[in-house]
Design an enzyme around this catalytic site. Structure first.
Site, PDB file in Angstrom:
ATOM      1  N   CYS A 144      10.078  19.708  11.861  1.00  0.00           N
ATOM      2  CA  CYS A 144       8.893  18.983  11.399  1.00  0.00           C
ATOM      3  C   CYS A 144       7.642  19.371  12.199  1.00  0.00           C
ATOM      4  O   CYS A 144       7.097  20.434  11.983  1.00  0.00           O
ATOM      5  CB  CYS A 144       9.162  17.488  11.400  1.00  0.00           C
ATOM      6  SG  CYS A 144       8.084  16.620  10.247  1.00  0.00           S
ATOM      7  N   HIS A 197      14.004  17.267   8.163  1.00  0.00           N
ATOM      8  CA  HIS A 197      14.805  16.842   9.314  1.00  0.00           C
ATOM      9  C   HIS A 197      16.288  16.953   8.964  1.00  0.00           C
ATOM     10  O   HIS A 197      16.870  15.997   8.444  1.00  0.00           O
ATOM     11  CB  HIS A 197      14.504  15.375   9.655  1.00  0.00           C
ATOM     12  CG  HIS A 197      13.116  15.131  10.134  1.00  0.00           C
ATOM     13  ND1 HIS A 197      12.798  15.003  11.465  1.00  0.00           N
ATOM     14  CD2 HIS A 197      11.946  14.988   9.457  1.00  0.00           C
ATOM     15  CE1 HIS A 197      11.498  14.786  11.587  1.00  0.00           C
ATOM     16  NE2 HIS A 197      10.960  14.775  10.391  1.00  0.00           N
ATOM     17  N   GLU A 219      18.706  16.814  10.852  1.00  0.00           N
ATOM     18  CA  GLU A 219      19.532  15.953  11.721  1.00  0.00           C
ATOM     19  C   GLU A 219      19.932  14.636  11.047  1.00  0.00           C
ATOM     20  O   GLU A 219      20.964  14.061  11.383  1.00  0.00           O
ATOM     21  CB  GLU A 219      18.816  15.658  13.048  1.00  0.00           C
ATOM     22  CG  GLU A 219      17.522  14.851  12.974  1.00  0.00           C
ATOM     23  CD  GLU A 219      16.289  15.702  12.709  1.00  0.00           C
ATOM     24  OE1 GLU A 219      16.441  16.858  12.284  1.00  0.00           O
ATOM     25  OE2 GLU A 219      15.169  15.202  12.907  1.00  0.00           O
TER      26      GLU A 219
HETATM   27  N1  GLN Z   1       2.724  14.790  12.548  1.00  0.00           N
HETATM   28  C1  GLN Z   1       3.298  15.691  11.616  1.00  0.00           C
HETATM   29  C2  GLN Z   1       3.011  15.288  10.182  1.00  0.00           C
HETATM   30  O1  GLN Z   1       2.660  14.180   9.912  1.00  0.00           O
HETATM   31  C3  GLN Z   1       4.773  15.857  11.819  1.00  0.00           C
HETATM   32  C4  GLN Z   1       5.556  14.624  11.543  1.00  0.00           C
HETATM   33  C5  GLN Z   1       6.942  14.682  12.123  1.00  0.00           C
HETATM   34  O2  GLN Z   1       7.215  15.470  13.005  1.00  0.00           O
HETATM   35  N2  GLN Z   1       7.812  13.804  11.670  1.00  0.00           N
HETATM   36  O3  GLN Z   1       3.151  16.088   9.286  1.00  0.00           O
END
Ligand code: GLN
Length: 540
Positions: A382, A507, A509
């Protein structure tokens, strides 16, 4: 009839109530029952999405895009069932709904009250989840500690359900802590006695006590708890320190918890089936190799803020009979003193997890460069994915490249707010959330790892790889190996000439299970094992 098992907590938080609930669920599953679990969080937030993971632990994202308490992740991993947003009930949701009904006129002429309106709403939700999931048994964890003002309506609802559903259909389990005074070594039961007194004052008489204690409870401690807490001695169980959390179901069942619960709820208790679970455990409790993974973030001090990542790494390790040792590294130190980067040489893999905001980002980018230059396996998740794009862009000449989240004025906004996010001004539940399909490009590492063209993974983000830069970055050597179905959104990037340099917008995970590691984590850990072999021999 659905059997309801309410689990309350005593003495203090952080004693592994979530793992205990999940283990009880597993014990019921081992006896052939269809099980679900519900987490009640008595805070006023509507969901966990607006809370600080540093204080409350990670925000777990469900398939349907719920931003939920991290315990739902534990339930999913133990029970191997997908939870939905409804499985996490908060005070905020309950009041929002009851007040909505009041405004609509549903209670016309009546005074809307905690009892019965709030408690009815709580009971309705618990029952409707159990019906919808069509389960034999629902385990309901009441968050917080007995004695908290905010959990009172939930405890009251649990008490009422005991009466309404009938004694044979509802059981209460209280999880407490039995501390040991180091010098004397005596297991102290007084805090447990007091918290059970508090519970009984509220009207709940526990059937079972599970005591968290370093070592198994001694007979005299058990006897004391039984006497003072009004439970049978054989209904007092210990949850001791263990090698892997996945051992707990077997440990509790070994003490007779499953049989006692079955007897209490008048369930036929076939011999529990643990073969598969035991097989799986081998990888966790008797590993042959060891790898060290550096997780570089800004909430690095608190492992709970990355619990799913932590678990996904362990799952990938266990599948290779490998113990994964995780070092939590604060990236701000790299910014203050560049020489501290060399600490990464002691690791076999570098992972940059999700995150928000500017603090520590330059340090994350430095860690990614370090991984790329030295061919250390790298996995970005992410925000880690977004920073990997920034790192690569800068490396190939887009000087000053950044995400507009970090630097709104950047001349090369290689990561930018998703167009549909631009008009959103509310923060709660407005990110791109939950499961979306992703198309993988044949011939890439991502495709090899998954072994399929289309995958479904969970998301939680507002920013994305800026489509305007994709072509130029691709020409410069970045491989875009996964995209949304319409091709407009980048989901996976990788580098060809590295041992393992891959990052995902999603994600992985959240879907990793102890017996089925997430493919990207598995690939990453296997690359790390390869490096460890060369670096230290990796044997334990
Ligand atoms: N801050 C980033 C976004 O909003 C990544 C978010 C995250 O890592 N869950 O896209």
């Amino acid at each position: 009839m659905v059997k309801y098992i309410f689990v309350t907590g005593g003495v203090m938080s952080g004693i592994g109530k979530g793992v205990t609930v999940a283990s009880i669920g597993k014990i019921m599953q081992s006896r052939g029952m269809k099980v679900t679990a519900v987490k009640i969080d008595p805070y006023i937030n509507v969901d966990a999405g607006t809370m600080n993971p540093y204080i409350h632990g990670e925000v777990f994202v469900t398939e349907d895009g719920g931003e939920t308490d991290m315990d739902l992740g534990t339930y999913e991993r133990f029970l191997d069932v997908n939870m939905s947003r409804e499985h996490n009930i908060t005070t905020g949701q309950i009041y929002l709904s009851v007040i909505g009904k009041e405004r609509r006129g549903d209670f016309l002429g009546k005074c809307a009250q905690i009892i019965p309106h709030i408690t009815d709403e709580i009971k309705d939700r618990i029952r409707s989840i159990s019906l919808k999931d069509d389960v034999d048994c629902a385990i309901v964890e009441i968050g917080g500690t007995v004695g908290d003002i905010e959990s009172l309506p939930f405890l009251e609802a649990a008490r009422q359900m005991g009466l309404e559903e009938g004694k044979l259909n509802v059981a209460y389990i209280h999880v407490t802590l039995v501390p040991v005074i180091d010098v004397v070594g005596e297991q102290k039961t007084k805090p447990t006695q007091h918290s059970v007194q508090e519970l009984r004052r509220i009207g709940i008489i526990p059937d079972i006590i599970v005591a968290r204690s370093k070592k198994p409870l001694r007979d005299e401690a058990k006897k004391k708890i039984a006497l003072f807490c009004n439970v049978e001695e054989r209904a007092v169980f210990t949850s001791p320190d263990i090698r892997s959390i996945y051992e707990l179901p077997l440990i509790l069942d070994g003490q007779g918890l499953g049989d006692y619960l079955s007897e209490r709820l008048r369930l036929k208790s076939p011999n529990p089936r643990w073969d598969e679970w035991k097989n799986m455990l081998e990888g966790y409790i008797s590993p042959k190799h060891k790898v060290k993974i550096a997780v570089c973030g800004k909430y690095a001090e608190l492992a709970d803020s990355y619990v799913s990542i932590n678990e996904a790494l362990r799952h990938a390790g266990a599948a290779n009979r490998t113990l994964v040792e995780i070092g939590w590294i604060e990236t701000e130190q790299f910014e203050e003193n560049i020489t501290t980067l060399s600490c990464l040489d002691n690791y076999d893999g570098i992972l940059i997890p999700g995150g928000f905001g500017a603090r520590g980002t330059e340090g994350k980018i430095m860690a990614i460069s370090y991984a790329r230059e030295r061919n250390i396996p790298f996995l970005g998740i992410c925000f880690g994915f977004q920073m990997a794009i920034v790192e690569f862009a800068r490396h190939v000449g887009f000087e000053g490249a950044n995400s507009t989240e970090v630097d709104p004025e950047t001349i090369h906004p290689v990561v930018d707010l998703m167009p549909e996010q631009k008009s959103i001004d509310q923060k709660g539940a407005t990110m791109r959330l939950g499961s979306y399909p992703i198309i993988l490009t044949p011939g890439t590492l991502a495709h090899r790892l998954y072994g399929t063209d289309i995958i479904y993974e969970r998301h939680r983000h507002r920013y994305e790889a800026n489509p305007e830069y994709v072509g130029r970055l691709e020409t410069a050597g970045l491989v875009f190996s996964g995209k949304s179905v319409d091709g407009s959104r980048v989901e996976v990037i990788e580098l060809k000439d590295r041992r393992f340099h891959l990052a995902t917008q999603f994600h992985g995970e959240f879907k990793s299970r102890p017996n089925r590691p997430a493919p990207i984590y598995r690939g990453f850990v296997e690359a790390a094992i390869e490096r460890a072999m060369g670096r230290t021999g990796s044997n334990i």
